[in-house]
Design a protein around this motif. Structure first.
Motif, short mmCIF file in Angstrom:
data_model
loop_
_atom_site.label_atom_id
_atom_site.label_comp_id
_atom_site.label_asym_id
_atom_site.label_seq_id
_atom_site.Cartn_x
_atom_site.Cartn_y
_atom_site.Cartn_z
N MET A 98 0.84 -1.19 0.00
CA MET A 98 0.00 0.00 0.00
C MET A 98 0.88 1.25 0.00
O MET A 98 1.75 1.39 0.86
CB MET A 98 -0.92 0.01 1.22
CG MET A 98 -1.95 1.12 1.18
SD MET A 98 -3.33 0.89 2.31
CE MET A 98 -2.54 0.89 3.88
N ARG A 142 1.40 -3.96 -7.50
CA ARG A 142 0.27 -4.55 -8.22
C ARG A 142 -0.28 -5.77 -7.49
O ARG A 142 -1.48 -6.01 -7.49
CB ARG A 142 0.68 -4.91 -9.64
CG ARG A 142 -0.51 -5.10 -10.54
CD ARG A 142 -0.11 -5.18 -12.00
NE ARG A 142 0.57 -4.02 -12.52
CZ ARG A 142 -0.03 -2.92 -12.99
NH1 ARG A 142 -1.32 -2.83 -12.97
NH2 ARG A 142 0.68 -1.93 -13.48
N MET A 145 -2.21 -4.07 -1.94
CA MET A 145 -3.36 -3.18 -1.79
C MET A 145 -3.34 -1.98 -2.73
O MET A 145 -4.37 -1.36 -2.94
CB MET A 145 -3.47 -2.72 -0.34
CG MET A 145 -3.85 -3.87 0.59
SD MET A 145 -4.15 -3.37 2.27
CE MET A 145 -5.67 -2.46 2.09
N ASP A 146 -2.17 -1.67 -3.29
CA ASP A 146 -2.12 -0.57 -4.26
C ASP A 146 -3.09 -0.78 -5.41
O ASP A 146 -3.65 0.17 -5.93
CB ASP A 146 -0.70 -0.40 -4.83
CG ASP A 146 0.21 0.41 -3.94
OD1 ASP A 146 -0.30 1.06 -3.00
OD2 ASP A 146 1.42 0.39 -4.17
N ARG A 147 -3.30 -2.01 -5.77
CA ARG A 147 -4.21 -2.34 -6.87
C ARG A 147 -5.59 -1.73 -6.63
O ARG A 147 -6.23 -1.25 -7.55
CB ARG A 147 -4.29 -3.85 -7.02
CG ARG A 147 -5.20 -4.31 -8.11
CD ARG A 147 -5.26 -5.84 -8.14
NE ARG A 147 -5.61 -6.24 -9.47
CZ ARG A 147 -4.83 -6.87 -10.31
NH1 ARG A 147 -3.61 -7.18 -9.95
NH2 ARG A 147 -5.23 -7.19 -11.50
N TRP A 148 -6.05 -1.74 -5.37
CA TRP A 148 -7.37 -1.23 -5.05
C TRP A 148 -7.32 0.18 -4.46
O TRP A 148 -8.14 1.01 -4.80
CB TRP A 148 -8.07 -2.17 -4.06
CG TRP A 148 -8.29 -3.51 -4.68
CD1 TRP A 148 -9.26 -3.85 -5.57
CD2 TRP A 148 -7.49 -4.66 -4.49
NE1 TRP A 148 -9.12 -5.16 -5.94
CE2 TRP A 148 -8.03 -5.70 -5.30
CE3 TRP A 148 -6.37 -4.96 -3.73
CZ2 TRP A 148 -7.51 -6.97 -5.35
CZ3 TRP A 148 -5.85 -6.24 -3.78
CH2 TRP A 148 -6.41 -7.22 -4.58
N VAL A 149 -6.36 0.44 -3.59
CA VAL A 149 -6.29 1.74 -2.92
C VAL A 149 -6.04 2.86 -3.92
O VAL A 149 -6.72 3.89 -3.89
CB VAL A 149 -5.20 1.74 -1.83
CG1 VAL A 149 -4.97 3.12 -1.28
CG2 VAL A 149 -5.57 0.77 -0.72
N HIS A 151 -6.63 2.88 -7.09
CA HIS A 151 -7.82 3.02 -7.93
C HIS A 151 -8.91 3.75 -7.16
O HIS A 151 -9.57 4.65 -7.68
CB HIS A 151 -8.32 1.65 -8.40
CG HIS A 151 -9.56 1.72 -9.22
ND1 HIS A 151 -9.54 2.19 -10.52
CD2 HIS A 151 -10.85 1.44 -8.93
CE1 HIS A 151 -10.78 2.17 -10.99
NE2 HIS A 151 -11.58 1.72 -10.04
N TYR A 152 -9.11 3.39 -5.91
CA TYR A 152 -10.14 4.01 -5.07
C TYR A 152 -9.88 5.51 -4.92
O TYR A 152 -10.80 6.30 -4.92
CB TYR A 152 -10.17 3.33 -3.70
CG TYR A 152 -11.16 3.96 -2.75
CD1 TYR A 152 -12.52 3.69 -2.88
CD2 TYR A 152 -10.75 4.81 -1.74
CE1 TYR A 152 -13.43 4.26 -2.02
CE2 TYR A 152 -11.64 5.38 -0.87
CZ TYR A 152 -12.99 5.10 -1.01
OH TYR A 152 -13.89 5.68 -0.15
N LYS A 156 -5.46 6.22 -11.16
CA LYS A 156 -5.50 4.97 -11.90
C LYS A 156 -4.14 4.58 -12.46
O LYS A 156 -3.38 5.43 -12.90
CB LYS A 156 -6.52 5.07 -13.03
CG LYS A 156 -7.91 5.27 -12.51
CD LYS A 156 -8.91 5.35 -13.61
CE LYS A 156 -10.27 5.58 -12.98
NZ LYS A 156 -11.29 5.77 -13.94
#
Length: 171
Positions: A98, A142, A145-149, A151-152, A156
């Motif tokens: 993250m 990737r 949590m970076d994948r979702w955080v 993006h959130y 992007k």
């Protein structure tokens, strides 16, 4: 070509995860050891570094000694809180994947501060692993949590398909 592979290749994201987890464990252990001891005091370390400023081939450069003497030692209480919590939070960020680039950048900053202070220990290998993770950018987090955080938060990742091609074929 290697940097492109680090940033885009799916296999690289798995290798980077191993580097990231290694660094995360090291940072969490270092920080938690200081936090759980109840009282961490960096002033002894700083005074030890200042003793290494003199001589024909000083281990600590005079400009860093000036920083320690004029900034760090007078504010030792602030550094006594920043160091253990910084180490712990850097490790947590790397373990979770993250804010990976920020976490590894802050870890590298601390590694260099320790190196500037005349200590070696695991810092050179952590710098090398950290530089690789930092160079990889978003691909390093990737699998985390970076994948979702990210993006959130609306930041992007670039919309590019990760390739599975070997390094020699990506040009």
């Amino acid at each position: 070509m290697f940097i492109q592979w680090l940033k885009e290749n799916r296999l690289a994201s798995y290798v980077l995860t191993l580097f990231r987890l290694y660094l995360g464990v090291k940072w969490v252990q270092a920080g938690w050891e200081k936090i759980s001891s109840g009282h961490f005091d960096a002033s002894g370390f700083m005074l030890g570094a200042l003793k290494q400023v003199s001589g024909d081939h000083p281990a600590v450069q005079p400009w860093w000694g000036d920083f320690l003497r004029q900034v760090a030692l007078p504010n030792a209480e602030i550094f006594n809180a920043l160091i253990p919590w910084g180490e712990f939070l850097v490790g947590l960020g790397l373990l979770l994947g993250m804010f990976t680039s920020l976490a590894v950048l802050m870890g590298l900053t601390m590694n260099f501060a320790y190196l500037f202070s005349g200590t070696t220990s695991v810092n050179p290998q952590m710098v090398l692993a950290g530089m690789i993770v930092l160079a990889a950018g978003a691909n390093a987090g990737r699998i985390g949590m970076d994948r979702w955080v990210v993006h959130y938060l609306g930041l992007k990742f670039k919309k590019r398909k990760l390739s599975n091609t070997p390094l020699s074929k990506s040009a």
